[in-house]
Enzyme design. Structure first.
Site, PDB file in Angstrom:
ATOM      1  N   ASP A   1      -9.756   4.605   0.118  1.00  0.00           N
ATOM      2  CA  ASP A   1      -9.702   4.993  -1.460  1.00  0.00           C
ATOM      3  C   ASP A   1     -10.497   5.818  -1.767  1.00  0.00           C
ATOM      4  OD1 ASP A   1     -11.689   3.596  -0.876  1.00  0.00           O
ATOM      5  OD2 ASP A   1      -9.957   1.964  -2.050  1.00  0.00           O
TER       6      ASP A   1
ATOM      7  N   HIS B   1      -7.131  -7.476  -4.486  1.00  0.00           N
ATOM      8  CA  HIS B   1      -7.596  -5.991  -4.419  1.00  0.00           C
ATOM      9  C   HIS B   1      -7.534  -5.818  -2.466  1.00  0.00           C
ATOM     10  CE1 HIS B   1     -10.296  -4.101  -6.017  1.00  0.00           C
ATOM     11  NE2 HIS B   1     -10.619  -3.695  -4.928  1.00  0.00           N
TER      12      HIS B   1
ATOM     13  N   GLU C   1      -3.533  -2.885  -6.631  1.00  0.00           N
ATOM     14  CA  GLU C   1      -3.997  -4.238  -8.327  1.00  0.00           C
ATOM     15  C   GLU C   1      -3.052  -4.825  -7.742  1.00  0.00           C
ATOM     16  OE1 GLU C   1      -7.457  -4.058  -9.334  1.00  0.00           O
ATOM     17  OE2 GLU C   1      -8.255  -2.556  -9.829  1.00  0.00           O
TER      18      GLU C   1
HETATM   19  C1  GLP Z   1     -13.477  -2.537  -4.206  1.00  0.00           C
HETATM   20  C2  GLP Z   1     -12.799  -1.496  -2.656  1.00  0.00           C
HETATM   21  C3  GLP Z   1     -11.947  -1.933  -1.991  1.00  0.00           C
HETATM   22  C4  GLP Z   1     -13.313  -3.240  -1.794  1.00  0.00           C
HETATM   23  C5  GLP Z   1     -13.671  -3.750  -3.210  1.00  0.00           C
HETATM   24  C6  GLP Z   1     -14.430  -4.548  -2.649  1.00  0.00           C
HETATM   25  O1  GLP Z   1     -12.915  -2.087  -5.435  1.00  0.00           O
HETATM   26  N1  GLP Z   1     -11.818  -0.083  -3.432  1.00  0.00           N
HETATM   27  O2  GLP Z   1     -12.071  -1.220  -0.704  1.00  0.00           O
HETATM   28  O3  GLP Z   1     -12.326  -3.945  -0.669  1.00  0.00           O
HETATM   29  O4  GLP Z   1     -14.126  -3.361  -3.840  1.00  0.00           O
HETATM   30  O5  GLP Z   1     -16.076  -4.563  -2.559  1.00  0.00           O
HETATM   31  P1  GLP Z   1     -17.396  -5.511  -2.322  1.00  0.00           P
HETATM   32  O6  GLP Z   1     -17.137  -5.375  -0.806  1.00  0.00           O
HETATM   33  O7  GLP Z   1     -18.927  -4.545  -2.382  1.00  0.00           O
HETATM   34  O8  GLP Z   1     -16.979  -6.410  -3.191  1.00  0.00           O
END
Ligand code: GLP
Length: 235
Positions: A62, A130, A135
């Site tokens: 993304d 998500h 979402e």
């Molecule tokens: C974002 C990304 C996801 C990721 C999520 C969790 O929303 N789009 O791909 O998995 O955050 O992030 P973190 O690893 O910082 O908790």
């Protein structure tokens, strides 16, 4: 789905690295990548491995709409800093969040995914369940699309920005069906902040209310947890 629980994030990352290494040794051609803080140590291990990855194409899950690759908060910038500038990948791909025609950009990206079927996809999970930026409520048959970010996601990600108003409201993400096409998946989740999402993903019904629960239907998905994120599992 295979669920593995480790004492801490370091041991969990070690396991993820082992799976990655096996896949690499077995001729991995396309690697699916995620951003966020969870895979940072895994990327550190990969970039210091000294491997020749000149035959490997990468595709990211993304990107925020409206952030250029030069913006330190963009996922493009993150990938350059954490992995790409150290390694000789054949090609690296992220959605272009600056595209004038976002729909056309989604189609372009989906075509890249068709031409480069993902051998191994790295995933994190949002506190609301998500995956990528899919979402709750996103249909399981979705392909690459533009999303309106949930207020809780903007809240969770605001730590990377100076002010909450700077967190983009939209993103381009691979869809759930695009993600499920990967031959093998590693989802990493660490810390008690992820425990509710992990319980729903692993033990709840398979429902679009928790997008990650779709992984229960994937035969080669590894869910790699530390004790914190596994803290609410019953089994
Ligand atoms: C974002 C990304 C996801 C990721 C999520 C969790 O929303 N789009 O791909 O998995 O955050 O992030 P973190 O690893 O910082 O908790």
């Amino acid at each position: 789905m295979n669920v593995l629980v480790f004492k801490n994030a370091e041991e969990a990352t070690e396991k993820a690295y082992d799976i990655f290494k096996k896949s690499f040794e077995n001729g991995l051609k396309t690697l699916g990548l995620a951003t966020g803080s969870t895979p940072l140590t895994l990327y550190e291990k990969i970039r210091t491995s000294g491997w020749d990855v000149s035959h490997v194409t990468t595709v990211n899950l993304d990107e925020y709409v409206g952030l250029s690759p030069a913006n330190p908060q963009s996922y493009n910038y993150y990938m350059q800093e954490e992995l790409f500038k150290y390694m000789n990948f054949k090609s690296t791909n992220l959605p272009n969040g600056m595209a004038e025609d976002l729909q056309e950009e989604c189609e372009r990206y989906e075509q890249i995914l068709k031409e480069n079927p993902v051998d191994l996809q790295i995933l994190g999970i949002g506190p609301n369940g998500h995956i990528g930026f899919n979402e709750p409520g996103t249909p399981f048959d979705s392909i690459t699309h533009v999303v309106e970010l949930a207020p809780s996601t903007r809240e969770a990600n605001k730590r990377f920005f100076d002010k909450e108003e700077e967190v983009p409201t939209k993103a381009i993400t691979m869809g759930i069906s695009s993600i499920m096409n990967a031959r093998e998946i590693i989802l990493l989740a660490f810390g008690p902040g992820k425990a509710d999402a992990v319980r729903k993903m692993v033990e709840g019904p398979v429902t679009s209310d928790c997008p990650a629960s779709v992984l229960q239907n994937h035969d080669h998905a590894w869910i790699i947890l530390d004790e914190g994120s596994a803290g609410k599992l019953k089994r």
